[in-house]
Write a protein that holds these residues in place. Structure first.
Motif, PDB file in Angstrom:
ATOM      1  N   LYS A 152      73.636  31.922  31.502  1.00  0.00           N
ATOM      2  CA  LYS A 152      74.127  30.551  31.571  1.00  0.00           C
ATOM      3  C   LYS A 152      73.255  29.732  32.510  1.00  0.00           C
ATOM      4  O   LYS A 152      72.797  30.225  33.537  1.00  0.00           O
ATOM      5  N   TYR A 352      78.171  25.622  35.306  1.00  0.00           N
ATOM      6  CA  TYR A 352      77.451  26.341  34.263  1.00  0.00           C
ATOM      7  C   TYR A 352      77.356  25.427  33.042  1.00  0.00           C
ATOM      8  O   TYR A 352      78.372  24.907  32.575  1.00  0.00           O
ATOM      9  N   ASP A 355      79.848  25.370  29.924  1.00  0.00           N
ATOM     10  CA  ASP A 355      80.849  26.414  30.098  1.00  0.00           C
ATOM     11  C   ASP A 355      81.766  26.107  31.285  1.00  0.00           C
ATOM     12  O   ASP A 355      81.710  26.763  32.330  1.00  0.00           O
ATOM     13  N   LYS A 358      83.834  29.187  32.599  1.00  0.00           N
ATOM     14  CA  LYS A 358      83.101  30.108  33.470  1.00  0.00           C
ATOM     15  C   LYS A 358      82.911  29.490  34.852  1.00  0.00           C
ATOM     16  O   LYS A 358      82.995  30.182  35.871  1.00  0.00           O
ATOM     17  N   THR A 359      82.652  28.181  34.892  1.00  0.00           N
ATOM     18  CA  THR A 359      82.504  27.492  36.171  1.00  0.00           C
ATOM     19  C   THR A 359      83.782  27.629  36.995  1.00  0.00           C
ATOM     20  O   THR A 359      83.753  27.990  38.170  1.00  0.00           O
ATOM     21  N   SER A 362      84.561  31.148  38.456  1.00  0.00           N
ATOM     22  CA  SER A 362      83.704  31.641  39.538  1.00  0.00           C
ATOM     23  C   SER A 362      84.110  31.086  40.899  1.00  0.00           C
ATOM     24  O   SER A 362      83.525  31.455  41.911  1.00  0.00           O
TER      25      SER A 362
END
Length: 500
Positions: A152, A352, A355, A358-359, A362
């Motif tokens: 990514k 990201y 995404d 996903k960001t 995290s």
């Protein structure tokens, strides 16, 4: 000329065009003035192809002056630049190009990418060498290694100001962290510039007015030759390079004058205490370390004398950073207790690309987790244990592979080593060490017994490998990161090996 008051490469090159900027892989010399002219031409060339602020350019380039040209050209016209590892397969490169929406791709002569420009000459051809109008800072967008799924892009917002307004903040930061200052210094590139740290150090060496010496690949003797020949004062290396340096015969090491070195910065992987100590015994107290990630950048740092006072630490939070250690339930842990490391910085956040899930996953609010387990001491110095994903739980006890690897690397018969956890019905996981023997050594039961005996005074018995196997080589990236996931997958797939 004194460049200490000039705000970065573009201003330095305009004021002192005859200054030596680059010594390329073939020993070609490039002045600051000539480099700026090519950078400006490429900036104009990219705009002539219709690129506007926020667009993306990708480079599949070997180490060399073109890699620097692309970073500096995109960096003054508001573009995102994506360096891509040219060792990737065609399909892997195509995935990144599609995901980042690159409108222009530049490759080296040996990289075949459909529709790409070969080198920067085509972009520069027929273009003016003066500065482009409406200059505004761009950014490098790095793609993560993708050890858990597809890679990514780590994307940060563009600052919306010309480079001269932004660069001083970053050169100040580098000065605080690793004591780099403007002037007639010489920086040595030892690693592929498609990785973030080597690229950033080469870029900021130019912003500091240094000369950049570029190597195509790491070779320990060649590196020592270059340090002596060019009186290299600073370089960026990784721990596997130190280990290979220390394996050189004593008479070879003694041949080269390394007294010009003042800052050798290392990152990317844990450095065994004994390896770092031996390098400083050889080169003097010149090793600067920092810890972070593509997402967090430089989050912790430690200078040589602070490390010598606390061997094994990766430092305290870098300027603008805060750090906390949390347990699995999100509770903050006290000093000395290992847990997940979280950091945050006032210098801005990231996302990201494409995404948001996903960001969000995290982070814990404004805090980001690089994915490592560690603890802070009473004075706020961080000590790493291992990657969360590499943790071995055997008999209900946490075992950190990096600690076992560090112990085994102290043995002269070990050229490289990877420690993994292998499923076991009774224990949950067993500790398995995959060892690459030093050149010329034949592995056998005697060496295995010797290595286990060597572990005795260094690590607790429950951490000792249950199995030691031997490999001709282990999968490492060019920057020295060990791919334990690949090692583990190969082992479980039953690859041919000599097991003892």
């Amino acid at each position: 000329m004194d460049v200490s008051e000039l705000p970065g490469f573009y201003a330095i090159a305009a004021a002192d065009p005859g200054r030596l900027a680059v010594i390329d892989t073939d020993d070609t010399r490039v002045t600051y003035g000539d480099l700026l002219a090519r950078v400006n031409q490429v900036s104009h060339g990219l705009r002539a192809r219709g690129l506007v602020t926020g667009d993306v350019v990708a480079g599949v380039l070997p180490n060399g002056v073109d890699a620097l040209v692309m970073v500096m050209a995109t960096g003054q016209i508001g573009l995102y630049y994506v360096p891509i590892n040219w060792h990737l397969t065609g399909s892997e490169i195509a995935y990144i190009l599609g995901d980042c929406d690159a409108k222009v791709v530049v490759t080296g002569p040996d990289q075949a990418v459909p529709g790409a420009e070969t080198g920067t000459a085509g972009l520069a051809e027929g273009q003016p060498s003066d500065a482009p109008a409406g200059r505004t800072s761009g950014a490098v967008m790095w793609y993560t290694s993708g050890t858990t799924g597809f890679p990514k892009g780590v994307q940060r917002g563009l600052p919306g100001a010309e480079p001269e307004a932004i660069v001083p903040l970053y050169t100040w930061f580098f000065g605080e962290v690793v004591d780099l200052r403007p002037g007639a210094e010489v920086h040595l590139v030892t690693s592929p510039m498609y990785h973030s740290a080597p690229c950033a150090h080469a870029q900021f060496a130019l912003h500091l007015g240094h000369t950049v010496v570029i190597t195509p690949r790491f070779d320990p003797v060649h590196i020592l030759e270059l340090v002596e020949r060019h009186r290299v004062s600073n370089a960026m290396m990784v721990p596997t390079m130190f280990h290979r340096m220390l394996q050189l015969p004593a008479d070879v090491r003694a041949k080269y004058d390394v007294s010009s070195l003042r800052q050798v910065i290392h990152t990317a992987a844990a450095c065994p205490v004994s390896v770092k100590q031996q390098i400083m015994d050889w080169w003097g107290p010149v090793l600067y370390e920092y810890y972070g990630s593509t997402e967090s950048t430089i989050a912790f740092s430690v200078k040589p004398h602070d490390w010598l006072a606390r061997p094994g630490t990766v430092g305290r939070p870098a300027p603008t950073f805060e750090a906390k250690i949390f347990d699995d339930d999100g509770a903050e842990l006290p000093p000395g207790e290992p847990g997940m490391i979280y950091v945050k910085s006032s210098m801005g956040s990231f996302e990201y690309r494409k995404d948001p899930a996903k960001t969000a996953a995290s982070k814990r609010g404004d805090w980001y987790a690089p994915g490592d387990i560690g603890y802070l001491d009473e004075d706020g110095y961080l000590f790493l244990c291992d990657r969360r994903t590499d943790l071995i739980v055997s008999g209900g006890v946490n075992i950190y592979p990096a600690e076992i690897e560090a112990a085994l690397l102290e043995h002269p018969a070990v050229a490289d080593v990877a420690v993994i956890g292998v499923p076991d019905e009774e224990w949950g996981h067993n500790v398995v060490a995959l060892v690459q023997p030093a050149e010329g050594l034949e592995p056998g039961p005697e060496l295995t017994a010797e290595l286990l005996e060597h572990c005795g005074p260094r690590i607790a018995r429950f951490k000792h490998p249950k199995v030691i196997e031997y490999r001709e080589a282990l999968p490492r990236t060019p920057t020295g990161k060990l791919s334990r996931s690949k090692v583990r997958a190969d082992y479980l797939a039953g690859n041919t090996s000599s097991s003892l």
